[in-house]
Design a protein around this motif. Structure first.
Motif, PDB file in Angstrom:
ATOM      1  N   SER A 113      -7.855   0.884  -3.571  1.00 36.02           N
ATOM      2  CA  SER A 113      -8.330  -0.195  -4.113  1.00 36.02           C
ATOM      3  C   SER A 113      -6.972  -1.353  -4.398  1.00 36.02           C
ATOM      4  O   SER A 113      -5.919  -0.774  -4.264  1.00 36.02           O
ATOM      5  CB  SER A 113      -8.586   0.215  -5.733  1.00 36.02           C
ATOM      6  N   ILE A 167       0.117  -8.727  -7.484  1.00 35.46           N
ATOM      7  CA  ILE A 167      -0.820  -8.281  -6.347  1.00 35.46           C
ATOM      8  C   ILE A 167      -0.548  -6.808  -6.215  1.00 35.46           C
ATOM      9  O   ILE A 167       0.417  -6.621  -5.759  1.00 35.46           O
ATOM     10  CB  ILE A 167      -0.273  -9.153  -4.997  1.00 35.46           C
ATOM     11  N   ILE A 168      -1.276  -6.009  -6.473  1.00 37.68           N
ATOM     12  CA  ILE A 168      -1.244  -4.745  -6.520  1.00 37.68           C
ATOM     13  C   ILE A 168      -2.058  -3.866  -5.264  1.00 37.68           C
ATOM     14  O   ILE A 168      -3.232  -3.932  -5.507  1.00 37.68           O
ATOM     15  CB  ILE A 168      -1.494  -4.048  -7.959  1.00 37.68           C
ATOM     16  N   ASN A 169      -1.509  -3.128  -4.218  1.00 33.89           N
ATOM     17  CA  ASN A 169      -2.223  -2.516  -3.523  1.00 33.89           C
ATOM     18  C   ASN A 169      -1.954  -1.066  -3.581  1.00 33.89           C
ATOM     19  O   ASN A 169      -2.467  -0.192  -2.725  1.00 33.89           O
ATOM     20  CB  ASN A 169      -1.974  -2.979  -2.228  1.00 33.89           C
ATOM     21  N   ASN A 170      -1.203  -0.627  -4.428  1.00 38.09           N
ATOM     22  CA  ASN A 170      -0.863   0.748  -4.683  1.00 38.09           C
ATOM     23  C   ASN A 170      -0.998   1.228  -6.063  1.00 38.09           C
ATOM     24  O   ASN A 170      -0.446   0.399  -6.854  1.00 38.09           O
ATOM     25  CB  ASN A 170       0.597   1.315  -4.176  1.00 38.09           C
ATOM     26  N   HIS A 171      -1.810   2.301  -6.323  1.00 36.86           N
ATOM     27  CA  HIS A 171      -2.292   2.361  -7.720  1.00 36.86           C
ATOM     28  C   HIS A 171      -1.246   3.180  -8.640  1.00 36.86           C
ATOM     29  O   HIS A 171      -1.210   3.078  -9.686  1.00 36.86           O
ATOM     30  CB  HIS A 171      -3.448   3.141  -7.834  1.00 36.86           C
ATOM     31  N   ASP A 172      -0.365   3.854  -7.865  1.00 34.09           N
ATOM     32  CA  ASP A 172       0.665   4.439  -8.332  1.00 34.09           C
ATOM     33  C   ASP A 172       2.044   3.483  -8.914  1.00 34.09           C
ATOM     34  O   ASP A 172       3.085   3.652  -8.632  1.00 34.09           O
ATOM     35  CB  ASP A 172       1.509   5.667  -7.536  1.00 34.09           C
ATOM     36  N   THR A 173       1.423   2.819  -9.684  1.00 33.57           N
ATOM     37  CA  THR A 173       2.422   1.592  -9.885  1.00 33.57           C
ATOM     38  C   THR A 173       2.228   1.237 -11.510  1.00 33.57           C
ATOM     39  O   THR A 173       1.236   1.335 -12.078  1.00 33.57           O
ATOM     40  CB  THR A 173       1.765   0.048  -9.433  1.00 33.57           C
ATOM     41  N   ALA A 187       0.097  -9.301 -18.752  1.00 30.02           N
ATOM     42  CA  ALA A 187      -0.618  -8.903 -17.838  1.00 30.02           C
ATOM     43  C   ALA A 187      -0.210  -7.254 -17.480  1.00 30.02           C
ATOM     44  O   ALA A 187       1.040  -7.371 -17.429  1.00 30.02           O
ATOM     45  CB  ALA A 187      -1.187  -9.462 -16.666  1.00 30.02           C
ATOM     46  N   THR A 188      -0.980  -6.394 -17.364  1.00 30.13           N
ATOM     47  CA  THR A 188      -0.445  -5.078 -17.058  1.00 30.13           C
ATOM     48  C   THR A 188      -1.464  -4.346 -15.881  1.00 30.13           C
ATOM     49  O   THR A 188      -2.643  -4.605 -15.990  1.00 30.13           O
ATOM     50  CB  THR A 188      -0.491  -3.784 -18.141  1.00 30.13           C
ATOM     51  N   MET A 247      -6.373   1.120 -11.863  1.00 30.64           N
ATOM     52  CA  MET A 247      -6.943   1.441 -10.507  1.00 30.64           C
ATOM     53  C   MET A 247      -7.008   2.900 -10.386  1.00 30.64           C
ATOM     54  O   MET A 247      -6.106   3.476 -11.047  1.00 30.64           O
ATOM     55  CB  MET A 247      -5.458   0.888  -9.765  1.00 30.64           C
ATOM     56  N   SER A 261      -5.858  -4.754  -6.868  1.00 33.23           N
ATOM     57  CA  SER A 261      -6.217  -5.581  -7.938  1.00 33.23           C
ATOM     58  C   SER A 261      -4.855  -6.583  -8.282  1.00 33.23           C
ATOM     59  O   SER A 261      -3.874  -6.496  -8.077  1.00 33.23           O
ATOM     60  CB  SER A 261      -5.770  -4.588  -9.239  1.00 33.23           C
ATOM     61  N   ASP A 262      -5.292  -7.876  -8.102  1.00 32.78           N
ATOM     62  CA  ASP A 262      -4.587  -8.871  -8.277  1.00 32.78           C
ATOM     63  C   ASP A 262      -4.637  -9.698  -9.517  1.00 32.78           C
ATOM     64  O   ASP A 262      -5.671  -9.595 -10.153  1.00 32.78           O
ATOM     65  CB  ASP A 262      -4.644  -9.972  -7.159  1.00 32.78           C
ATOM     66  N   LYS A 271      -2.413   2.897 -13.161  1.00 35.85           N
ATOM     67  CA  LYS A 271      -3.395   3.804 -12.731  1.00 35.85           C
ATOM     68  C   LYS A 271      -3.939   4.455 -13.936  1.00 35.85           C
ATOM     69  O   LYS A 271      -3.164   4.425 -14.982  1.00 35.85           O
ATOM     70  CB  LYS A 271      -2.640   4.885 -11.833  1.00 35.85           C
ATOM     71  N   TRP A 292       4.569   3.718  -3.476  1.00 41.05           N
ATOM     72  CA  TRP A 292       4.281   4.887  -4.185  1.00 41.05           C
ATOM     73  C   TRP A 292       5.541   4.640  -5.310  1.00 41.05           C
ATOM     74  O   TRP A 292       6.719   4.437  -5.186  1.00 41.05           O
ATOM     75  CB  TRP A 292       4.188   6.116  -3.654  1.00 41.05           C
ATOM     76  N   ASN A 306      -5.669   4.634  -3.976  1.00 39.78           N
ATOM     77  CA  ASN A 306      -4.696   3.853  -3.366  1.00 39.78           C
ATOM     78  C   ASN A 306      -5.471   2.963  -2.339  1.00 39.78           C
ATOM     79  O   ASN A 306      -5.023   2.430  -1.455  1.00 39.78           O
ATOM     80  CB  ASN A 306      -3.713   4.810  -2.633  1.00 39.78           C
ATOM     81  N   ALA A 365       3.152  -1.907 -13.664  1.00 40.52           N
ATOM     82  CA  ALA A 365       3.638  -3.368 -13.744  1.00 40.52           C
ATOM     83  C   ALA A 365       3.049  -4.053 -14.745  1.00 40.52           C
ATOM     84  O   ALA A 365       2.086  -3.844 -15.481  1.00 40.52           O
ATOM     85  CB  ALA A 365       3.048  -3.919 -12.347  1.00 40.52           C
ATOM     86  N   SER A 366       4.068  -4.947 -15.044  1.00 38.10           N
ATOM     87  CA  SER A 366       3.576  -6.016 -16.067  1.00 38.10           C
ATOM     88  C   SER A 366       4.227  -7.218 -15.948  1.00 38.10           C
ATOM     89  O   SER A 366       5.049  -7.538 -15.318  1.00 38.10           O
ATOM     90  CB  SER A 366       3.968  -5.251 -17.548  1.00 38.10           C
ATOM     91  N   LYS A 368       0.719  -1.228   0.044  1.00 37.46           N
ATOM     92  CA  LYS A 368       0.301  -0.073  -0.043  1.00 37.46           C
ATOM     93  C   LYS A 368       0.750   1.161   0.002  1.00 37.46           C
ATOM     94  O   LYS A 368       0.340   2.168  -0.608  1.00 37.46           O
ATOM     95  CB  LYS A 368      -0.865   0.069   1.098  1.00 37.46           C
TER      96      LYS A 368
END
Lengths: 402, 476
Positions: free
Chosen positions: B395, A333-339, B416-417, B390, B397-398, B420, A307, B393, A341-342, A304
């Protein structure tokens, strides 16, 4: 609930191992607690889908595999002068406070049955201590196994603004009539702004089993890069992971494996983003031939408070035989949206067109196949910054193809 | 008042789905899952013995099976008390099999479906409509031109009596047996209503057929069963929509969908579900696809407190094809755990999975997928693509795909990507005069376009509207 209660292990054996290493009381206590916990602990997590465990660790007979008082090995542990590369007993003698601070801090001794078994029984190990500001190349640990079972423990501590490259190799020296078991735990505490490169090449005999947990934790601006090569054993369960707990810290996990006959590799690459501006890059390539089986689990876990995370993962498996199996589960597994990732994963066979192209140019099908397999590993080998390890890995891949 | 109830009130987004009617019931079962309740349902429907036997067997399996508890990151089901759920409510309408004339419906039910836009859609775009209220289908109509070609579209209860041979062969036997999972067993015991679709060989039903499910009573469970049999060379598109108003008590929806795609047939199954935010939506949907058949799943999951839904295709015949397109939207207090499963059991089979998710205001989305390629399924290929967007913060997503590959002559790709919503994109749109809300709506509309493209226009509009409503007010 454990399915393995170790009736033939006793506190006396643990006391004897600890006594041989002239360990202080606190370390003996940690070992005895781990031994006692065995009864309660289960095997490490493996991927499960309904009706199926992807790796069957419960099928292994640890009761007979483990022979704690008859460990035998040959070991090289060398490094430059300004770095301490110490066998376990010496490390206790010279750096007890350091060991006490970090031992078991990154891999919980009682995390699961196999980590507890390792903690209770390890009889050999290395402590690598890199003082502040020291840049060290070429720390080498070679472990040659000569006994039924061998439990190894490696602890790496780097002080601020230091750097080190460590190469670790495991192989079997004496092949016994019985199956053998190697267990290795590696903990890395990377201090602020330090840089650790840890390469490992597992080439144990194909009648052996291997469990390993390699885990590092980064301070601010620190980097831990792992290279994980797996060639040997009948069954390997290995996890390589980094806990990015310092702001702006980084990690890379580069993996290569090549399974043939009935080998089984369960390979995990995991990263835990727990600070701001952290970066991870996970790259694994593997080949399965004959009836070999690979299980890959990749985890990118963004907390979370992480950042501005960047996290990337790629996994590719090449299947050379119809009887082999390649399973993959790359998890985000994503709990912070300022991410950002791929991840991506692919499984496939050798491209028929490539093969046709090469054979039409006069290359024999066998040679063409080998060249394509070697080519498949190139993107991963290119990531291996340590020349010596890359060459070793290339040699082992070539040997397997012959 | 509990915080749960406060929360349910606060997330009010859409008066259109939220209106409640007085409960109207001719027969209402007691709470919980007992043989008595199952017999009551079977008696009330005047079912043949074989169906009663299947129900009772499923009930025994239900009691013998554990709840799923050890999946990594699975939705919390601890608040779901199945023993408190009323599994069967037959509304007090005159005709048991449902009327075929809209005007014959009681005013409040008619009014319900009119508010939901069902009759309008039927006139404009559909070949047939079934409308279920609580546990039973109250309206069923099929355009004559299709009936003449032998297409059957009727409610499932009626099909048990009128087409026993087809139902007996296909109903929870090979596709979704009650032993599959606890909620499939539950469904097998207390199922009621739903749709039966039969398309004869080589018949193409050019317009979609639609069923709409509405739960109106507090604390009820809805367990409709959908059985689609598409004979060789036939083609049909089935659309399902559902909604329920919010109540203080939890509702349970546990539907069962079985699709038989025979040789060379083509079935599209589309669903846009917008259950109220206290509904547990736990379904089992599966298709068996024969040689050269095509199965297409299109789903939009909007509502519910927790959804666990993984539509599955078993590619059984050579050259069978599967497409999954899914979108999940989780807002405050919601956990949408959804994905796709494909079993490649024959050579030359192909699947593509495209999954999009949006989470905001503390919502939680998870893509959980399984692709299995069996030994011998040569030249199979699969491509899986998951994108998660997303908003904030709070929320989560997995993405948890599983790939089991036992065959080497295959082509497997997963991508997968997660990201925000792009500040730059928003800035760009704002600099062109849009306000923050509209900019975000526009970005989301673009993000989900691959899904809306696959739906008939009415549904696409509906989905867009639902998403807009989800986003309204709480943004910016």
């Amino acid at each position: 609930m454990s399915t393995q209660v170790h009736a033939n292990l006793t506190p006396e054996q643990v006391r004897e191992i600890s006594g041989d290493l002239e360990e202080p009381e606190w370390m003996l206590e940690t070992r005895l607690e781990a031994l006692e916990a065995l009864e309660e602990l289960d095997m490490p997590d493996v991927i499960r889908t309904p009706g199926r465990n992807w790796t069957n660790l419960h099928g292994l007979d640890f009761e007979s595999l483990v022979d704690p008082l008859n460990a035998a090995e040959e070991k090289d542990q060398v490094g430059p002068d300004d770095v301490d590369v110490l066998p376990w007993a010496e490390a206790i003698d010279e750096h007890e406070d350091l060991v006490r601070e970090h031992f078991g801090s990154i891999v919980d001794p009682q995390e699961n049955y196999l980590t507890a078994l390792s903690t209770a029984l390890f009889s050999t190990g290395t402590v690598i201590y890199v003082p502040e500001g020291v840049d060290a190349e070429d720390v080498t640990i070679r472990t040659e196994m000569h006994s039924r079972s061998l439990f190894n423990y490696t602890l790496v501590v780097t002080e601020d603004s230091s750097s080190v490259t460590i190469l670790e190799r495991q192989s079997t020296g004496t092949e016994l009539d019985e199956e053998q078991y190697y267990s290795g735990i590696v903990e890395i505490a990377a201090g602020e702004n330090s840089y650790v490169q840890y390469g490992s090449l597992q080439n144990l005999s194909e009648d052996s089993y291997c469990f390993s947990a390699k885990r590092g934790e980064t301070d601010t601006y620190a980097t831990i890069n792992w290279i994980e090569g797996n060639i040997g054993t009948k069954l390997t369960k290995t996890e390589t992971s980094t806990l990015l707990s310092g702001d702006s810290s980084e990690t890379q996990i580069v993996g290569a494996f090549f399974g043939h006959d009935d080998q089984h590799f369960d390979i995990d690459a995991k990263v835990w983003h727990r600070a701001e501006h952290t970066t991870a890059d996970l790259v694994t390539r593997g080949v399965t031939d004959d009836t070999a089986r690979s299980v890959y689990e990749g985890v990118q876990d963004v907390g979370k408070d992480a950042w501005d995370t960047s996290s990337y993962q790629r996994e590719n498996t090449l299947m050379l035989s119809d009887e082999s199996e390649a399973d993959a589960s790359p998890k985000l597994i994503i709990n912070n949206h300022d991410t950002e990732a791929s991840h991506s994963a692919t499984v496939g066979q050798i491209d028929a067109e490539d093969l046709l192209y090469m054979t039409s140019r006069g290359v024999s099908p066998r040679l063409a196949r080998n060249m394509l397999v070697e080519g498949f590993f190139v993107p991963v080998l290119e990531e291996v910054a340590v020349d010596e390890l890359r060459e070793d890995l290339e040699d082992l891949i070539q040997a397997r193809l012959e | 008042m509990s915080s749960e109830q406060d929360h349910l009130k606060d997330t009010d987004t859409e008066a259109r789905f939220e209106f409640k009617k007085e409960e109207r019931s001719a027969v209402k079962s007691g709470k919980g899952l007992t043989e008595e309740v199952v017999n009551l349902i079977s008696d009330d429907k005047d079912e043949p013995d074989w169906m009663r036997e299947r129900r009772l067997r499923a009930l025994r399996q239900y009691h013998a099976m554990p709840l799923p508890t050890d999946w990594p990151g699975q939705p919390d089901l601890t608040e779901l008390d199945i023993e408190e759920i009323v599994p069967y409510i037959r509304p007090d309408v005159d005709k048991r099999e449902g009327v075929d004339d809209w005007d014959e419906l009681p005013d409040d039910i008619k009014d319900t479906f009119e508010q939901l836009g069902i009759p309008e859609a039927e006139r404009k775009a559909l070949s047939g409509v079934g409308a279920q209220y609580e546990s039973e289908v109250v309206y069923q109509n099929m355009q004559e031109q299709w009936e003449e070609k032998g297409v059957i579209f009727m409610n499932m209860d009626q099909a048990v009596k009128e087409h026993p041979e087809i139902v007996k062969e296909h109903f929870m036997t090979t596709c979704v047996p009650p032993s599959d999972n606890k909620f499939a067993a539950l469904h097998g015991a207390v199922w009621s209503g739903g749709s039966f679709v039969y398309v004869p060989e080589d018949v193409t039903v050019e317009m979609p057929v639609q069923a709409y499910f509405r739960m109106n009573s507090e604390g009820m469970g809805q367990f409709e069963h959908t059985l689609i049999v598409a004979e060789p060379g036939s083609e049909v598109h089935y659309i399902e929509g559902c909604s329920a108003p919010k109540y203080g008590k939890h509702n349970l929806h546990s539907g069962g969908v079985e699709v038989f795609v025979k040789e060379g047939a083509h079935v599209q199954y589309s669903t846009v579900q917008n259950w109220s935010k206290n509904t547990y939506n736990l379904n089992t949907k599966r298709a068996i696809v024969e040689a050269d058949g095509t199965m297409e799943w299109v789903s939009g999951s909007m509502g519910s407190k927790a959804t666990m839904l993984y539509p599955c295709s078993i590619l059984k015949g050579r050259g069978a094809t599967d497409t999954h397109i899914t979108i999940a939207f989780a807002g405050e207090g919601q956990n949408i755990d959804t994905g796709a499963k494909v079993y490649h059991n024959a050579p030359d089979t192909k699947s593509t999975i495209e999954s999009k998710s949006i989470s905001k205001d503390g919502g939680r989305t998870n893509y959980r997928g399984l692709v299995h390629i069996a030994d011998g399924a040569e030249n199979s290929s699969t491509a899986v693509e998951c994108d998660a967007l997303m908003f904030d913060n709070e929320s989560t997503s997995d993405t948890m795909p599983y790939m089991e590959i036992e065959e080497s002559k295959v082509d497997v790709a997963h991508e997968a990507t997660v990201g925000k919503i792009g500040d730059e994109d928003i800035f760009y749109l704002q600099s062109r005069g849009l306000d923050d809300d509209d900019a975000k709506k526009m970005i989301v509309a673009g993000f989900i376009e691959p899904i809306t493209e696959e739906l008939p226009i009415e549904y696409a509009v509906e989905l867009n509207r639902l998403i807009e409503l989800e986003m309204e007010g709480s943004l910016g």
